[in-house]
Every structure is written in structure tokens, then in C-alpha cells.
Scaffold this active site. Structure first.
Site, PDB file in Angstrom:
ATOM      1  N   GLY A  12       0.834  -1.209   0.000  1.00 28.86           N
ATOM      2  CA  GLY A  12       0.000   0.000   0.000  1.00 28.86           C
ATOM      3  C   GLY A  12       0.861   1.249   0.000  1.00 28.86           C
ATOM      4  O   GLY A  12       1.846   1.321   0.715  1.00 28.86           O
ATOM      5  N   ASP A  31      -0.989   2.779   8.446  1.00 29.22           N
ATOM      6  CA  ASP A  31      -1.629   2.102   9.589  1.00 29.22           C
ATOM      7  C   ASP A  31      -0.847   2.189  10.899  1.00 29.22           C
ATOM      8  O   ASP A  31      -1.389   1.894  11.960  1.00 29.22           O
ATOM      9  CB  ASP A  31      -1.835   0.610   9.277  1.00 29.22           C
ATOM     10  CG  ASP A  31      -2.857   0.392   8.184  1.00 29.22           C
ATOM     11  OD1 ASP A  31      -3.579   1.361   7.854  1.00 29.22           O
ATOM     12  OD2 ASP A  31      -2.931  -0.725   7.647  1.00 29.22           O
ATOM     13  N   ASP A  44       3.945  -4.268   6.482  1.00 34.09           N
ATOM     14  CA  ASP A  44       4.175  -5.586   7.049  1.00 34.09           C
ATOM     15  C   ASP A  44       4.467  -6.669   5.989  1.00 34.09           C
ATOM     16  O   ASP A  44       5.447  -7.408   6.094  1.00 34.09           O
ATOM     17  CB  ASP A  44       2.877  -5.928   7.803  1.00 34.09           C
ATOM     18  CG  ASP A  44       3.049  -7.065   8.743  1.00 34.09           C
ATOM     19  OD1 ASP A  44       3.879  -6.943   9.644  1.00 34.09           O
ATOM     20  OD2 ASP A  44       2.376  -8.090   8.536  1.00 34.09           O
ATOM     21  N   ASP A  87       1.311   0.169  12.043  1.00 36.84           N
ATOM     22  CA  ASP A  87       1.220  -1.129  12.726  1.00 36.84           C
ATOM     23  C   ASP A  87       2.534  -1.913  12.732  1.00 36.84           C
ATOM     24  O   ASP A  87       2.519  -3.137  12.867  1.00 36.84           O
ATOM     25  CB  ASP A  87       0.098  -1.978  12.101  1.00 36.84           C
ATOM     26  CG  ASP A  87       0.329  -2.228  10.625  1.00 36.84           C
ATOM     27  OD1 ASP A  87       1.246  -1.617  10.043  1.00 36.84           O
ATOM     28  OD2 ASP A  87      -0.416  -3.038  10.044  1.00 36.84           O
ATOM     29  N   ARG A 125      -6.808  -2.385   9.444  1.00 40.75           N
ATOM     30  CA  ARG A 125      -7.420  -3.718   9.563  1.00 40.75           C
ATOM     31  C   ARG A 125      -7.079  -4.395  10.890  1.00 40.75           C
ATOM     32  O   ARG A 125      -7.922  -5.018  11.507  1.00 40.75           O
ATOM     33  CB  ARG A 125      -6.958  -4.619   8.416  1.00 40.75           C
ATOM     34  CG  ARG A 125      -7.565  -4.270   7.097  1.00 40.75           C
ATOM     35  CD  ARG A 125      -7.173  -5.279   6.047  1.00 40.75           C
ATOM     36  NE  ARG A 125      -7.805  -6.565   6.261  1.00 40.75           N
ATOM     37  CZ  ARG A 125      -9.075  -6.833   5.993  1.00 40.75           C
ATOM     38  NH1 ARG A 125      -9.862  -5.905   5.522  1.00 40.75           N
ATOM     39  NH2 ARG A 125      -9.569  -8.044   6.203  1.00 40.75           N
ATOM     40  N   THR A 148       3.702   2.851   5.823  1.00 44.00           N
ATOM     41  CA  THR A 148       2.296   2.452   5.875  1.00 44.00           C
ATOM     42  C   THR A 148       1.519   3.453   6.716  1.00 44.00           C
ATOM     43  O   THR A 148       2.031   3.904   7.746  1.00 44.00           O
ATOM     44  CB  THR A 148       2.114   1.036   6.472  1.00 44.00           C
ATOM     45  OG1 THR A 148       0.732   0.853   6.825  1.00 44.00           O
ATOM     46  CG2 THR A 148       2.939   0.811   7.728  1.00 44.00           C
ATOM     47  N   ARG A 202       1.408  -5.128  -5.914  1.00 45.99           N
ATOM     48  CA  ARG A 202       1.412  -6.359  -5.124  1.00 45.99           C
ATOM     49  C   ARG A 202       1.844  -7.462  -6.092  1.00 45.99           C
ATOM     50  O   ARG A 202       1.488  -7.439  -7.266  1.00 45.99           O
ATOM     51  CB  ARG A 202       0.039  -6.602  -4.513  1.00 45.99           C
ATOM     52  CG  ARG A 202      -0.292  -5.486  -3.515  1.00 45.99           C
ATOM     53  CD  ARG A 202      -1.373  -5.851  -2.535  1.00 45.99           C
ATOM     54  NE  ARG A 202      -1.268  -5.039  -1.330  1.00 45.99           N
ATOM     55  CZ  ARG A 202      -1.831  -3.834  -1.161  1.00 45.99           C
ATOM     56  NH1 ARG A 202      -2.549  -3.290  -2.130  1.00 45.99           N
ATOM     57  NH2 ARG A 202      -1.677  -3.171  -0.028  1.00 45.99           N
TER      58      ARG A 202
HETATM   59  P1  ADP Z   1       2.122  -4.079   2.689  1.00 46.24           P
HETATM   60  O1  ADP Z   1       3.590  -4.089   2.491  1.00 46.24           O
HETATM   61  O2  ADP Z   1       1.538  -2.723   2.530  1.00 46.24           O
HETATM   62  O3  ADP Z   1       1.718  -4.780   3.968  1.00 46.24           O
HETATM   63  P2  ADP Z   1       1.206  -6.434   1.144  1.00 46.24           P
HETATM   64  O4  ADP Z   1       0.827  -7.207   2.348  1.00 46.24           O
HETATM   65  O5  ADP Z   1       0.244  -6.424   0.001  1.00 46.24           O
HETATM   66  O6  ADP Z   1       1.465  -4.888   1.463  1.00 46.24           O
HETATM   67  O7  ADP Z   1       2.622  -6.983   0.634  1.00 46.24           O
HETATM   68  C1  ADP Z   1       3.262  -6.412  -0.491  1.00 46.24           C
HETATM   69  C2  ADP Z   1       4.014  -7.458  -1.254  1.00 46.24           C
HETATM   70  O8  ADP Z   1       5.026  -8.040  -0.412  1.00 46.24           O
HETATM   71  C3  ADP Z   1       3.202  -8.655  -1.726  1.00 46.24           C
HETATM   72  O9  ADP Z   1       2.479  -8.393  -2.910  1.00 46.24           O
HETATM   73  C4  ADP Z   1       4.287  -9.688  -1.952  1.00 46.24           C
HETATM   74  O10 ADP Z   1       4.938  -9.479  -3.190  1.00 46.24           O
HETATM   75  C5  ADP Z   1       5.259  -9.390  -0.812  1.00 46.24           C
HETATM   76  N1  ADP Z   1       4.990 -10.312   0.291  1.00 46.24           N
HETATM   77  C6  ADP Z   1       4.043 -10.227   1.247  1.00 46.24           C
HETATM   78  N2  ADP Z   1       4.048 -11.304   2.059  1.00 46.24           N
HETATM   79  C7  ADP Z   1       5.041 -12.115   1.592  1.00 46.24           C
HETATM   80  C8  ADP Z   1       5.554 -13.393   1.966  1.00 46.24           C
HETATM   81  N3  ADP Z   1       5.053 -14.071   2.993  1.00 46.24           N
HETATM   82  N4  ADP Z   1       6.568 -13.913   1.233  1.00 46.24           N
HETATM   83  C9  ADP Z   1       7.093 -13.230   0.191  1.00 46.24           C
HETATM   84  N5  ADP Z   1       6.638 -12.047  -0.220  1.00 46.24           N
HETATM   85  C10 ADP Z   1       5.632 -11.474   0.457  1.00 46.24           C
END
Ligand code: ADP
Length: 326
Positions: A14, A131, A106, A133, A175, A129, A75
Site C-alpha cells: 500500500g 496504519d 508488514d 502497525d 485492519r 504504511t 502487489r
Molecule cells: P504491505 O507491504 O503494505 O503490507 P502487502 O501485504 O500487500 O502490502 O505486501 C506487499 C508485497 O510483499 C506482496 O504483494 C508480496 O509481493 C510481498 N509479500 C508479502 N508477504 C510475503 C511473503 N510471505 N513472502 C514473500 N513475499 C511477500
């Protein structure tokens, strides 16, 4: 430890206001320290598909004041697979990138941690982020701007809520974390905040609502974190409408409004300090750490801690909100 000559930078997940200030800081501090810097577009997706350009100081001119991210964000499912991460590693080798700075939330830092361990690749993370968090930092990049946006929106809604003597449920992002809802409520003088960390039963909610209307104010505003645990603003409004048909209930979902806008001074300074600290961390041979700021000091937080630990909400804030909304 192999010598680092070239640093790649990406934004992922995000978007958050202040990411551009962070990109600028990493680029300029990196160049100042004699590194070459490459911008990787569209997060991990652009890493796999090799959307990478050389970054000079002028690539990051005139962006400190802009929201979003000039590097774009995405993503990327492929990066969650070992095959996808191998492709990403091959691209890094081909591009001559020796270390990464990842700006994201995260999920992005979880991906960074896995990749860093798998390939023994130096990565420093920045908490980007709205959030707030991530554990180990008082604030994340984007949180202050989002909080200010929420405050301004609630101020506007208050005008109409008061004119019509209405009860408003306003849904904000978060969330798993109630930082935006709780501090947004305090900043805007709202009557209550419903957050995922604290369960709120219907009778408690009713009490809050009644209290809101009992006092001199003739409107009531409740901020609700979007979490499935709270049921969101829609869910809560339905519950209240069924049990208290006498109230004129309205719902506003602030949604993506909260992500946009020019970053506040707080976020620009936070992002600038953190971006420069990411370069210091690499110079000090730090790996697998997120940059945090606690009590105004830069700290290095191991990814494992930043991601795994839940950042606790300060319960004094809830108490303050309750005391001030009588
Ligand atoms: P944010 O970083 O804002 O929390 P996301 O949760 O959508 O956003 O994570 C962003 C990207 O990070 C995902 O689209 C993916 O490419 C990578 N990612 C998230 N979780 C994992 C994981 N467990 N293993 C590998 N890559 C991950």
C-alpha cells in the site's frame, strides 16, 4: 561481507504519503556516501521484470512534497514463491545491485526478510504504511498525514452531523490496528473509537451513543477501524439502527482518501531521517533490519521483531478519549 557499491530502492504494498521523501533521502544520502543508486519500479513485480533505472540526484528533485510514490507500487504474488524470488535475485545480479532498501508495510518487509535470508542479500527496510502497525518504531511513514486527513474530514462531517442532529459512524483504515481510529477520534473530538484491539459489545456502544446525545452536543461521531473484528462502520450502524431506531444514523467510509495528499512536515522529516539512516545502516554492515525512530532516536529493528510482534495500542489514549467525550 562483500562490498556494497550499488543500492536498489523500491516501494511495495500500500502506498503512503512520505514514500517520495524517503526515496529522495535514500537516493541522496546514498550518492553522498559514494554509492550508485538504482530505482526499481512497481515493487517486487518490477524487480522480477527488470523495471530498473539509474537514479541520480535530479531523479528525486521536487518530490518531497508529493504523495504517492514516483517508483509506483504493486502487489506481486510471484515474489511469494521461491521461483519468483530466484528470478528477482537473478535480476539483481544482472543489474549489479548489491543491497536493497525496501519501503513498505508488514507484507513487504515479510517478503524482504524471506528474500534476505534465502540469498544472504543485504536489505534494509523502511516502515511505509499509514496504519502505524509496525513494531519497533513510534511512527510509520504516512501515518501522521493520514491522521491529519482523517481529522480534517471529521471536522467537515461534524458540521453536517450537528446541523441535522445525527449520529455518524466514520470508517477509517486499520485492519489490525486502531491507531488511526483512536488518535483520529481524539484529534477530532469524536465521541468514541471502535478498534480491533478492544471488543465493543452492543450495549457498550449504546451507552456511548446515549452519552453522546445526553451532553450539550447534539450530534455524535464514532470512528470505526475497518477491521472485520469491529464489523466496520456499516456493520455497526446496522446494529445500532436495529436496536435504537430513534437515532438518525449515517455512515461515511473515508477509504482511499486517507492514502493521498501532500505529506505533513512530521512525515517528511520522519521519511528523510529514516532514508538517510538506511544508508548509515548499510555502511555499518547492518542487514535484515527495519529503521525505526523511538523517543526521537534512530533504532535498528530486526525484521523478525518488526513483523512478528504486534505493536500495542496505548490504553491511556482510550481512557483519555473517554474522559474527554463526557
Ligand atoms: P504491505 O507491504 O503494505 O503490507 P502487502 O501485504 O500487500 O502490502 O505486501 C506487499 C508485497 O510483499 C506482496 O504483494 C508480496 O509481493 C510481498 N509479500 C508479502 N508477504 C510475503 C511473503 N510471505 N513472502 C514473500 N513475499 C511477500
Amino acid at each position: 561481507m562483500a562490498e556494497i557499491k550499488c543500492i536498489g530502492i523500491l516501494t511495495s504494498g500500500g502506498d503512503a504519503p512520505g514514500m517520495n521523501a524517503a526515496i529522495r533521502a535514500v537516493t541522496r544520502a546514498g550518492i553522498c556516501s559514494g554509492f550508485s543508486v538504482k530505482g526499481i519500479y512497481r515493487g517486487y513485480r518490477g524487480l522480477i521484470t527488470d523495471e530498473i533505472v539509474d537514479f541520480k540526484t535530479q531523479n528525486v528533485s521536487n518530490i518531497i512534497q508529493t504523495g504517492g510514490t514516483i517508483l509506483k507500487t504493486a502487489r506481486c504474488k510471484e515474489f511469494t514463491t521461491p521461483e519468483g524470488r530466484q528470478l528477482a535475485y537473478d535480476v539483481l545480479k544482472r543489474e549489479g545491485i548489491d543491497a536493497l532498501v525496501v519501503i513498505g508495510g508488514d507484507g513487504s518487509l515479510t517478503g524482504a526478510r524471506i528474500f534476505a535470508n534465502e540469498f544472504n542479500f543485504p536489505i534494509v527496510g523502511l516502515p511505509g504504511t499509514i496504519d502505524n502497525d509496525l513494531y519497533g518504531t513510534d511512527k510509520t511513514i504516512g501515518y501522521d498525514t493520514a491522521l491529519n486527513t482523517i481529522m480534517q474530514c471529521v471536522d467537515k462531517i461534524r458540521d453536517t452531523a450537528t446541523s441535522h442532529e445525527r449520529l455518524f459512524f466514520i470508517e477509517v483504515m486499520g485492519r489490525d490496528a486502531g491507531f488511526l481510529a483512536l488518535n483520529g477520534a481524539i484529534a477530532s473530538g469524536a465521541e468514541a473509537a471502535i478498534i480491533p484491539e478492544i471488543s465493543t459489545e452492543v450495549d457498550q456502544l449504546a451507552e456511548l451513543v446515549k452519552n453522546g446525545f445526553r451532553k450539550s452536543k447534539n450530534s455524535s461521531i464514532v470512528l470505526v477501524a475497518e477491521s472485520p473484528i469491529t464489523g466496520g462502520a456499516m456493520g455497526l450502524a446496522e446494529r445500532v439502527k436495529n436496536e435504537f431506531p430513534q437515532y438518525d444514523v449515517r455512515v461515511t467510509i473515508l477509504g482511499h482518501l486517507q492514502r493521498g495528499g501532500s505529506p505533513t512536515a512530521v512525515d517528511r522529516i520522519l521519511a528523510s531521517r529514516m532514508g538517510a539512516a538506511a544508508i548509515d545502516a548499510l555502511l555499518e554492515d547492518q542487514r535484515n533490519v527495519m529503521i525505526g525512530i523511538t523517543n526521537d532516536e534512530i533504532v535498528y529493528v530486526p525484521f523478525s521483531k518488526a513483523i512478528k510482534n504486534d505493536k500495542p495500542i496505548n490504553r491511556d489514549l482510550l481512557n483519555t478519549l473517554r474522559r474527554l467525550s463526557i
